[in-house]
Scaffold this motif. Structure first.
Motif, short mmCIF file in Angstrom:
data_model
loop_
_atom_site.label_atom_id
_atom_site.label_comp_id
_atom_site.label_asym_id
_atom_site.label_seq_id
_atom_site.Cartn_x
_atom_site.Cartn_y
_atom_site.Cartn_z
N SER A 42 0.11 -28.48 5.85
CA SER A 42 0.82 -27.25 5.46
C SER A 42 0.83 -26.24 6.60
CB SER A 42 0.18 -26.64 4.22
OG SER A 42 0.41 -27.44 3.08
N THR A 43 -0.26 -26.18 7.35
CA THR A 43 -0.30 -25.28 8.51
C THR A 43 0.76 -25.68 9.53
OG1 THR A 43 -2.67 -24.91 8.23
CG2 THR A 43 -1.75 -24.46 10.40
N LEU A 44 0.90 -26.96 9.77
CA LEU A 44 1.92 -27.45 10.70
C LEU A 44 3.31 -27.06 10.24
CD1 LEU A 44 2.60 -29.21 13.22
CD2 LEU A 44 2.67 -31.18 11.66
N LEU A 45 3.58 -27.22 8.94
CA LEU A 45 4.90 -26.88 8.41
C LEU A 45 5.16 -25.38 8.48
CD1 LEU A 45 5.01 -29.22 5.28
CD2 LEU A 45 6.26 -29.50 7.42
N GLN A 46 4.15 -24.57 8.23
CA GLN A 46 4.33 -23.12 8.31
C GLN A 46 4.57 -22.67 9.75
OE1 GLN A 46 1.66 -20.69 5.67
NE2 GLN A 46 0.86 -22.70 5.12
N LEU A 47 3.96 -23.33 10.71
CA LEU A 47 4.24 -23.03 12.11
C LEU A 47 5.68 -23.38 12.45
CD1 LEU A 47 0.92 -24.37 13.64
CD2 LEU A 47 1.74 -22.01 13.88
N ALA A 48 6.14 -24.55 11.98
CA ALA A 48 7.51 -24.96 12.24
C ALA A 48 8.51 -23.99 11.62
CB ALA A 48 7.74 -26.37 11.71
N ALA A 49 8.17 -23.47 10.43
CA ALA A 49 9.07 -22.55 9.72
C ALA A 49 9.05 -21.14 10.29
CB ALA A 49 8.69 -22.51 8.24
N PRO A 140 23.79 -24.08 4.55
CA PRO A 140 23.34 -25.36 5.13
C PRO A 140 22.34 -25.14 6.26
CG PRO A 140 25.70 -25.41 4.76
CD PRO A 140 25.26 -24.00 4.47
N PRO A 141 21.12 -25.65 6.12
CA PRO A 141 20.09 -25.37 7.13
C PRO A 141 20.16 -26.33 8.32
CG PRO A 141 19.14 -26.60 5.31
CD PRO A 141 20.58 -26.35 4.95
N GLY A 142 19.88 -25.78 9.50
CA GLY A 142 19.72 -26.63 10.67
C GLY A 142 18.33 -27.25 10.71
N LEU A 143 17.41 -26.64 9.95
CA LEU A 143 16.05 -27.16 9.80
C LEU A 143 15.64 -26.91 8.36
CD1 LEU A 143 13.34 -28.27 10.92
CD2 LEU A 143 12.76 -25.90 11.53
N LEU A 144 15.27 -27.99 7.65
CA LEU A 144 14.80 -27.89 6.28
C LEU A 144 13.35 -28.34 6.24
CD1 LEU A 144 15.33 -27.42 3.24
CD2 LEU A 144 16.06 -29.82 3.11
N ILE A 145 12.47 -27.49 5.70
CA ILE A 145 11.03 -27.77 5.67
C ILE A 145 10.58 -27.78 4.22
CG2 ILE A 145 8.76 -26.95 6.38
CD1 ILE A 145 10.15 -25.67 8.81
N LEU A 146 10.05 -28.92 3.77
CA LEU A 146 9.67 -29.11 2.38
C LEU A 146 8.19 -29.48 2.31
CD1 LEU A 146 12.69 -31.40 1.35
CD2 LEU A 146 12.53 -28.91 1.10
N ASP A 147 7.40 -28.60 1.72
CA ASP A 147 5.96 -28.85 1.56
C ASP A 147 5.71 -29.30 0.13
OD1 ASP A 147 3.24 -28.98 1.83
OD2 ASP A 147 2.96 -26.89 2.42
N GLU A 148 5.43 -30.59 -0.07
CA GLU A 148 5.20 -31.16 -1.40
C GLU A 148 6.36 -30.85 -2.34
OE1 GLU A 148 2.66 -33.06 -1.79
OE2 GLU A 148 1.27 -32.46 -0.20
N PRO A 149 7.60 -31.21 -1.97
CA PRO A 149 8.76 -30.77 -2.76
C PRO A 149 8.86 -31.41 -4.13
CG PRO A 149 9.45 -32.35 -1.11
CD PRO A 149 8.00 -32.02 -0.81
N TRP A 150 8.20 -32.56 -4.35
CA TRP A 150 8.29 -33.25 -5.64
C TRP A 150 7.34 -32.68 -6.69
CZ3 TRP A 150 8.84 -36.06 -1.04
CH2 TRP A 150 10.04 -36.78 -0.90
N GLU A 151 6.42 -31.83 -6.29
CA GLU A 151 5.37 -31.36 -7.18
C GLU A 151 5.95 -30.63 -8.39
OE1 GLU A 151 1.54 -31.29 -8.42
OE2 GLU A 151 2.30 -32.23 -6.60
N GLY A 152 5.69 -31.15 -9.58
CA GLY A 152 6.11 -30.48 -10.82
C GLY A 152 7.54 -30.73 -11.24
N LEU A 153 8.33 -31.44 -10.43
CA LEU A 153 9.74 -31.63 -10.77
C LEU A 153 9.91 -32.67 -11.87
CD1 LEU A 153 11.45 -31.70 -7.24
CD2 LEU A 153 11.29 -29.78 -8.84
N ASP A 154 11.00 -32.53 -12.64
CA ASP A 154 11.32 -33.54 -13.63
C ASP A 154 11.91 -34.78 -12.93
OD1 ASP A 154 14.06 -32.93 -13.06
OD2 ASP A 154 14.02 -31.34 -14.57
N GLY A 155 12.04 -35.86 -13.69
CA GLY A 155 12.49 -37.12 -13.11
C GLY A 155 13.83 -37.05 -12.40
N PRO A 156 14.88 -36.50 -13.03
CA PRO A 156 16.18 -36.44 -12.34
C PRO A 156 16.14 -35.66 -11.03
CG PRO A 156 16.46 -36.07 -14.69
CD PRO A 156 14.98 -36.05 -14.43
#
Length: 245
Positions: A42-49, A140-156
């Motif tokens: 997460s630290t790495l992703l926050q630096l990138a963001a 539309p992002p030139g850089l998209l950063i997702l930290d645990e993006p699946w957490e808590g999401l429904d199946g679809p």
């Protein structure tokens, strides 16, 4: 976007969480961040963001439009879903009509239409995570950063995340994504950055055999066909107009 000999620690006397990190995310590339809990993903992703600043070194060539989805969306804000996304669209520089279209499009696609007038603190974790995804994609992002993006999401919506990642990469954006659920197995062609002992190692997937397929489509449909092929992960070598016989 590249991290150029980046070091980071929390506090002046704290231990270095990351040391001598030198990695590059190329346009159109998907990067999966791996490592044990507490390794510094997460630290790495926050630096990138740009959420954190390096103690040493620098983050260079970050695209002007960066979409950032933290592991836990900050839902304790006194706005409805529609109000929040409209405000974020304005911050992204979208004009009124563009902002309305973007908010409407993403609330519909991510299953948020029924929650437009619900205040953020009243949302479940999964629904709040969808709002986080929506705000990152309004422009539309030139850089998209997702930290645990699946957490808590429904199946679809879990099924939709790889599609969104492929669309951003197909449009030439870079995508960084971390996950502890094993969902990144859905991104088999991604480059892997492994965080361990404060350092980052890079693993590039072995190249699979390639073949060239020529397609003929009506001229009016060419742009849509190219966009669809890129979104599906295919490489478009060239587009030419066939001379009339």
């Amino acid at each position: 976007m590249r991290l150029d000999e980046v070091w980071f620690r929390y506090g002046r006397r704290g231990p270095w969480v990351l040391r001598e990190v030198a990695v590059t995310a190329e346009p159109g590339q998907i990067v999966v961040i791996e490592g044990r809990n507490g390794a510094g993903k997460s630290t790495l992703l926050q630096l990138a963001a740009g959420v954190l600043r390096p103690g040493r070194g620098a983050v260079r060539d970050r695209p002007p439009v960066t979409g950032w989805v933290p592991e836990r969306f900050p839902a304790e804000q006194p706005f409805t879903v529609a109000q929040y996304l409209a405000a974020m669209a304005r911050l992204r520089g979208l004009r009124a009509a563009e902002a309305t279209a973007a908010v409407d499009g993403w609330t519909e696609r991510l299953g948020l239409a029924a929650y437009r007038h619900v205040k953020l603190p009243a949302l479940s974790k999964g629904t709040a995570q969808k709002v986080g995804l929506a705000q990152a994609l309004l422009r539309p992002p030139g850089l998209l950063i997702l930290d645990e993006p699946w957490e808590g999401l429904d199946g679809p919506t879990r099924e939709l995340v790889p599609e969104l990642v492929a669309e951003v990469a197909g449009a030439g954006g870079s995508v960084l994504v971390s996950d502890h659920r094993g969902e990144t197995a859905r991104l088999p062609d991604a480059v892997r950055w492994t965080v361990a002992d404060g350092r980052v190692s890079v693993t590039v997937p072995a190249a699979s055999p390639m073949c060239v397929v020529e397609l003929a489509v009506p001229v009016a449909a060419a742009a849509d066909a190219v966009a669809a092929l890129r979104a599906a992960g295919h490489q478009v070598l060239r587009v030419r107009q066939r001379e009339a016989s």
